[in-house]
Design a protein around this motif. Structure first.
Motif, PDB file in Angstrom:
ATOM      1  N   GLY A 147      11.055  46.781 -11.328  1.00 37.49           N
ATOM      2  CA  GLY A 147      11.407  47.889 -10.292  1.00 37.49           C
ATOM      3  C   GLY A 147      12.560  48.763 -10.920  1.00 37.49           C
ATOM      4  N   LEU A 148      13.322  49.538 -10.110  1.00 38.60           N
ATOM      5  CA  LEU A 148      14.435  50.133 -10.333  1.00 38.60           C
ATOM      6  C   LEU A 148      15.631  49.499 -10.177  1.00 38.60           C
ATOM      7  N   TYR A 149      16.577  49.424 -11.358  1.00 36.18           N
ATOM      8  CA  TYR A 149      17.844  48.446 -11.005  1.00 36.18           C
ATOM      9  C   TYR A 149      18.973  49.383 -11.849  1.00 36.18           C
ATOM     10  N   TYR A 150      20.077  49.093 -11.953  1.00 36.14           N
ATOM     11  CA  TYR A 150      21.168  49.991 -12.599  1.00 36.14           C
ATOM     12  C   TYR A 150      21.997  48.896 -13.417  1.00 36.14           C
ATOM     13  N   ILE A 151      22.537  49.510 -14.664  1.00 34.78           N
ATOM     14  CA  ILE A 151      23.478  48.518 -15.225  1.00 34.78           C
ATOM     15  C   ILE A 151      24.604  48.455 -14.523  1.00 34.78           C
ATOM     16  N   ASP A 152      25.437  47.514 -14.214  1.00 35.83           N
ATOM     17  CA  ASP A 152      26.273  47.294 -13.168  1.00 35.83           C
ATOM     18  C   ASP A 152      27.532  46.567 -13.649  1.00 35.83           C
ATOM     19  N   ARG A 153      27.459  45.762 -14.558  1.00 36.76           N
ATOM     20  CA  ARG A 153      28.655  45.068 -15.192  1.00 36.76           C
ATOM     21  C   ARG A 153      28.609  44.423 -16.596  1.00 36.76           C
ATOM     22  N   ARG A 154      29.352  44.316 -17.222  1.00 37.14           N
ATOM     23  CA  ARG A 154      29.315  43.667 -18.716  1.00 37.14           C
ATOM     24  C   ARG A 154      30.254  42.543 -18.901  1.00 37.14           C
ATOM     25  N   ASN A 155      29.581  41.570 -19.870  1.00 39.75           N
ATOM     26  CA  ASN A 155      30.392  40.536 -20.046  1.00 39.75           C
ATOM     27  C   ASN A 155      30.699  40.281 -21.541  1.00 39.75           C
ATOM     28  N   PRO A 156      32.039  40.635 -21.830  1.00 37.08           N
ATOM     29  CA  PRO A 156      32.521  40.446 -23.132  1.00 37.08           C
ATOM     30  C   PRO A 156      32.473  39.188 -23.793  1.00 37.08           C
ATOM     31  N   ASN A 157      32.366  38.288 -23.020  1.00 36.91           N
ATOM     32  CA  ASN A 157      32.747  36.630 -23.197  1.00 36.91           C
ATOM     33  C   ASN A 157      31.246  35.915 -22.972  1.00 36.91           C
ATOM     34  N   SER A 158      30.378  36.569 -23.129  1.00 34.34           N
ATOM     35  CA  SER A 158      29.269  35.881 -22.669  1.00 34.34           C
ATOM     36  C   SER A 158      28.974  34.998 -23.645  1.00 34.34           C
ATOM     37  N   ARG A 159      28.272  33.709 -23.164  1.00 29.17           N
ATOM     38  CA  ARG A 159      27.659  32.489 -23.699  1.00 29.17           C
ATOM     39  C   ARG A 159      26.471  33.254 -24.702  1.00 29.17           C
ATOM     40  N   ASP A 192      24.879  46.938 -30.236  1.00 29.97           N
ATOM     41  CA  ASP A 192      24.707  48.544 -30.272  1.00 29.97           C
ATOM     42  C   ASP A 192      24.443  48.857 -28.468  1.00 29.97           C
ATOM     43  N   ILE A 193      23.737  47.986 -27.944  1.00 25.55           N
ATOM     44  CA  ILE A 193      23.328  48.268 -26.592  1.00 25.55           C
ATOM     45  C   ILE A 193      24.703  48.245 -25.793  1.00 25.55           C
ATOM     46  N   TYR A 194      25.614  47.441 -25.916  1.00 24.21           N
ATOM     47  CA  TYR A 194      26.815  47.097 -25.200  1.00 24.21           C
ATOM     48  C   TYR A 194      27.686  48.160 -25.607  1.00 24.21           C
ATOM     49  N   ALA A 195      27.634  49.146 -26.624  1.00 20.57           N
ATOM     50  CA  ALA A 195      28.399  49.903 -26.802  1.00 20.57           C
ATOM     51  C   ALA A 195      27.732  51.438 -26.454  1.00 20.57           C
ATOM     52  N   MET A 196      26.567  51.357 -26.418  1.00 21.06           N
ATOM     53  CA  MET A 196      26.125  52.614 -25.987  1.00 21.06           C
ATOM     54  C   MET A 196      25.568  52.887 -24.512  1.00 21.06           C
ATOM     55  N   VAL A 197      25.461  51.974 -23.949  1.00 23.46           N
ATOM     56  CA  VAL A 197      25.060  52.123 -22.454  1.00 23.46           C
ATOM     57  C   VAL A 197      26.162  51.706 -21.419  1.00 23.46           C
ATOM     58  N   PRO A 198      26.411  53.343 -20.631  1.00 19.90           N
ATOM     59  CA  PRO A 198      27.554  52.937 -19.599  1.00 19.90           C
ATOM     60  C   PRO A 198      26.988  52.242 -18.496  1.00 19.90           C
ATOM     61  N   ASP A 199      27.924  51.667 -17.647  1.00 18.54           N
ATOM     62  CA  ASP A 199      27.615  51.105 -16.181  1.00 18.54           C
ATOM     63  C   ASP A 199      27.008  52.438 -15.531  1.00 18.54           C
ATOM     64  N   GLY A 200      26.211  51.903 -14.644  1.00 21.14           N
ATOM     65  CA  GLY A 200      25.484  53.060 -13.945  1.00 21.14           C
ATOM     66  C   GLY A 200      24.292  53.541 -14.363  1.00 21.14           C
ATOM     67  N   THR A 201      23.881  53.322 -15.531  1.00 16.54           N
ATOM     68  CA  THR A 201      22.685  53.791 -16.126  1.00 16.54           C
ATOM     69  C   THR A 201      21.396  53.238 -15.550  1.00 16.54           C
ATOM     70  N   PRO A 202      20.517  54.107 -15.094  1.00 20.16           N
ATOM     71  CA  PRO A 202      19.297  53.314 -14.393  1.00 20.16           C
ATOM     72  C   PRO A 202      18.592  52.592 -15.536  1.00 20.16           C
ATOM     73  N   ILE A 203      18.038  51.558 -14.916  1.00 20.59           N
ATOM     74  CA  ILE A 203      17.019  50.773 -15.852  1.00 20.59           C
ATOM     75  C   ILE A 203      15.726  50.545 -15.175  1.00 20.59           C
ATOM     76  N   MET A 204      14.573  51.120 -15.502  1.00 20.12           N
ATOM     77  CA  MET A 204      13.276  50.767 -14.783  1.00 20.12           C
ATOM     78  C   MET A 204      12.508  49.837 -15.703  1.00 20.12           C
ATOM     79  N   ILE A 205      12.127  48.615 -14.935  1.00 17.55           N
ATOM     80  CA  ILE A 205      11.561  47.592 -15.353  1.00 17.55           C
ATOM     81  C   ILE A 205      10.005  47.426 -14.800  1.00 17.55           C
ATOM     82  N   TYR A 206       9.207  47.744 -15.973  1.00 14.87           N
ATOM     83  CA  TYR A 206       7.617  47.744 -15.683  1.00 14.87           C
ATOM     84  C   TYR A 206       7.104  46.504 -15.914  1.00 14.87           C
ATOM     85  N   PRO A 207       5.832  46.232 -15.165  1.00  8.78           N
ATOM     86  CA  PRO A 207       5.148  44.889 -15.415  1.00  8.78           C
ATOM     87  C   PRO A 207       4.967  44.910 -16.965  1.00  8.78           C
TER      88      PRO A 207
END
Length: 170
Positions: A83-95, A155-170
């Motif tokens: 469905g439709l979601y949004y990029i809403d946060r980032r974790n620079p110290n992710s496991r 690359d993705i972390y640098a290019m995608v701002p928070d608030g970007t819509p992300i549509m996830i299809y089956p």
């Protein structure tokens, strides 16, 4: 003259020493391309495409949760939401090297889980490999996230701002 030459050499050596002590982490890249305005994820094809307006600018292959088919129903089911979601946060110290968060669960997801009497899932991210990904011998190994390589998440972390819509299809 000799003193001036010595000062110049010492000054140059000092600048080189400062440059070598840079605290910039190489995993944090910069991006100067066209702005990313949406992301389309096709789970069945394992292709994620980034767009600027209607123009595709980059695509990546990825791995999913260990139960990749269907919409995420509850915590621990190994599925990736649809469905439709949004990029809403980032974790620079992710496991998992770096990660960008997807706004799951939304209000519909919460209502569905409540109606079914199950615990709604959380913490869905696009992320790198991390120790589990590097050790995994299968394509789909996450518990519902979208996994790319460490270089790709940089690359993705640098290019995608928070608030970007992300549509996830089956």
């Amino acid at each position: 003259m000799r003193r001036d030459f010595l000062k110049l050499m010492l000054g140059g050596a000092g600048l080189l020493a400062l440059a070598s002590c840079s605290t910039r982490d190489p995993k944090f890249k910069t991006y100067s391309g066209p702005p990313v305005t949406r992301i389309d994820v096709f789970k069945s094809r394992r292709v994620m495409t980034f767009y600027s307006g209607s123009r595709p600018i980059k695509s990546y292959n990825f791995g999913l949760g260990f139960a990749p088919q269907g919409h995420k129903d509850y915590e621990g089911d190994g599925k990736t939401p649809e469905g439709l979601y949004y990029i809403d946060r980032r974790n620079p110290n992710s496991r998992y090297h770096l990660s960008v968060g997807i706004s799951y669960p939304n209000e519909q997801d919460k209502a569905r889980a409540l109606a079914e009497g199950v615990q709604v899932g959380s913490d869905i991210f696009i992320h790198g490999q991390g120790p589990e990904g590097r050790a995994a011998r299968v394509r789909d190994w996450t518990v519902g996230c979208i996994a790319v390589t460490d270089a790709e998440i940089e690359d993705i972390y640098a290019m995608v701002p928070d608030g970007t819509p992300i549509m996830i299809y089956p």
